[in-house]
Design an enzyme around this catalytic site. Structure first.
Site, PDB file in Angstrom:
ATOM      1  N   SER A   1       0.839  -1.208   0.000  1.00  0.00           N
ATOM      2  CA  SER A   1       0.000   0.000   0.000  1.00  0.00           C
ATOM      3  C   SER A   1       0.866   1.248   0.000  1.00  0.00           C
ATOM      4  CB  SER A   1      -0.947  -0.008   1.209  1.00  0.00           C
ATOM      5  OG  SER A   1      -0.230  -0.218   2.400  1.00  0.00           O
TER       6      SER A   1
ATOM      7  N   GLU B   1       0.989   5.547   0.713  1.00  0.00           N
ATOM      8  CA  GLU B   1       0.346   6.650   1.446  1.00  0.00           C
ATOM      9  C   GLU B   1       0.640   8.012   0.808  1.00  0.00           C
ATOM     10  OE1 GLU B   1       0.659   6.440   5.767  1.00  0.00           O
ATOM     11  OE2 GLU B   1       1.192   8.566   5.784  1.00  0.00           O
TER      12      GLU B   1
ATOM     13  N   ASP C   1      -2.563  13.811  16.592  1.00  0.00           N
ATOM     14  CA  ASP C   1      -1.821  14.618  17.560  1.00  0.00           C
ATOM     15  C   ASP C   1      -2.640  15.844  17.905  1.00  0.00           C
ATOM     16  OD1 ASP C   1       0.462  13.044  18.031  1.00  0.00           O
ATOM     17  OD2 ASP C   1       1.086  13.469  15.966  1.00  0.00           O
TER      18      ASP C   1
ATOM     19  N   PHE D   1      11.205  14.944  10.800  1.00  0.00           N
ATOM     20  CA  PHE D   1      10.088  14.007  11.043  1.00  0.00           C
ATOM     21  C   PHE D   1      10.427  13.025  12.164  1.00  0.00           C
ATOM     22  CE2 PHE D   1       8.362  14.088   6.468  1.00  0.00           C
ATOM     23  CZ  PHE D   1       7.282  14.860   6.846  1.00  0.00           C
TER      24      PHE D   1
ATOM     25  N   HIS E   1       4.025  -1.042   3.595  1.00  0.00           N
ATOM     26  CA  HIS E   1       3.263   0.195   3.369  1.00  0.00           C
ATOM     27  C   HIS E   1       4.290   1.310   3.161  1.00  0.00           C
ATOM     28  CE1 HIS E   1       0.035   3.187   4.020  1.00  0.00           C
ATOM     29  NE2 HIS E   1       0.923   3.859   4.728  1.00  0.00           N
TER      30      HIS E   1
END
Ligand code: FAD
Length: 280
Positions: free
Chosen positions: A9, A11, A102, A210, A260
């Protein structure tokens, strides 16, 4: 078993401009060649990217590809979540990534709505039965706000017991952490697939930023090596393909039932990695 027979998959995050949307449609066209099981669309907590996420969901469905919108529940009321889920279902969405999200700055805990993802999973199961396949987040290096490793595992198990069908992990560069996490949750009766989230590295600065936020550890040797390349993007990409490619091979060989990819809205590195893995 070839990569395309595994659970693959990709994103994406929502874009704001018509040019961005057109570019994303093109990127998805390239990635569709790899026969993914679905595309997933991130969503800002508190409904902050609601329209962008919805637009992307509509686009992906129009491209005849299954889609999984992310649903961070923090800051939303039950009523708002229900309206959104009804809309998704009517559009043809049949799976979603159920998240806490968040907390937006200036918003406190203890307000209306859900506090944790397990409560959202429970709600979706209660209200929609099996209409949606539910995906949850997992953290092989533990969530940054977790009280302890054991607590985080316990909280993950809680989400699964509430009705999750499978999990996608935060990205990591340490396969031992993934395998340890899987062993730990299996020991507590979790048998759903736990799909590793893969971050193809494009830029050191972005990755470092990140990683500091989400608690993913960049091993010292990798951090120093990437840092030393400064703006030499060709060297960064070559190293990334080697390191991340080897990691994916280890994960698949070790039993991960799929991958993913956090595409960062780019097709190039993800496509190269998947093509290499297909030959593995
Ligand atoms: P939870 O599972 O609720 O866990 C959050 C923290 O609370 C953990 O420390 C956990 O140990 C603790 N906890 C959990 N349940 C309980 C409980 N019942 N009692 C006490 N403590 C508990 N964010 C976005 O805003 N938008 C996105 O689209 C998005 N997509 C993501 C996709 C993936 C695959 C991943 C891994 C993360 C994504 N995130 C996204 C980030 C995510 O929202 C944050 O990491 C957030 O801080 C936690 O969300 P969660 O669903 O994992 O929370």
């Amino acid at each position: 078993m070839s990569l395309s027979q595994k659970n693959l998959s990709f994103e994406f995050f929502p874009v704001r401009t018509p040019e961005g949307r057109a570019k994303q449609i093109h990127i998805r066209q390239q990635l569709r060649e790899l026969s993914p099981s679905f595309f997933s669309c991130t969503s800002g907590a508190g409904g902050s990217t609601r329209e962008g996420t919805l637009q992307m969901v509509r686009d992906i469905l129009a491209e005849q590809t299954p889609v999984a919108p992310h649903l961070p529940c923090i800051g939303m009321t039950e009523e708002e979540i229900k309206i959104l889920l009804d809309e998704y279902y009517a559009l043809g969405v049949r799976r979603l990534v159920a998240l806490r999200g968040d907390i937006p700055s200036g918003v406190g805990y203890g307000m209306q709505g859900f506090r944790y993802a397990n409560e959202l999973v429970e709600f979706v199961r209660q209200e929609y039965n099996d209409k949606f396949q539910i995906i949850v987040a997992a953290y092989p290096e533990y969530h940054p706000q977790a009280q302890s490793a054991a607590d985080d595992v316990k909280n993950f198990v809680r989400k699964v017991k509430a009705g999750a069908d499978f999990a996608i992990t935060q990205y990591f560069f340490n396969t031992d952490a993934y395998f340890r996490f899987v062993d730990d949750v299996r020991a507590q009766g979790v048998d759903i697939p736990i799909i590793p989230g893969i971050m193809p590295i494009e830029s050191f600065n972005k990755l470092a930023r990140f990683s500091d936020l989400c608690g993913a550890e960049i091993p010292r040797w990798l951090r120093l090596k990437l840092h030393s390349y400064a703006d030499d993007t060709a060297s960064i990409k070559a190293l990334a393909l080697d390191v991340v490619g080897e990691m994916c091979e280890r994960l698949l060989d070790g039993g991960a039932s799929g991958l993913h990819f956090y595409t960062m809205n780019n097709a190039e590195l993800t496509t190269t990695l998947c093509n290499r893995l297909e030959k593995h």
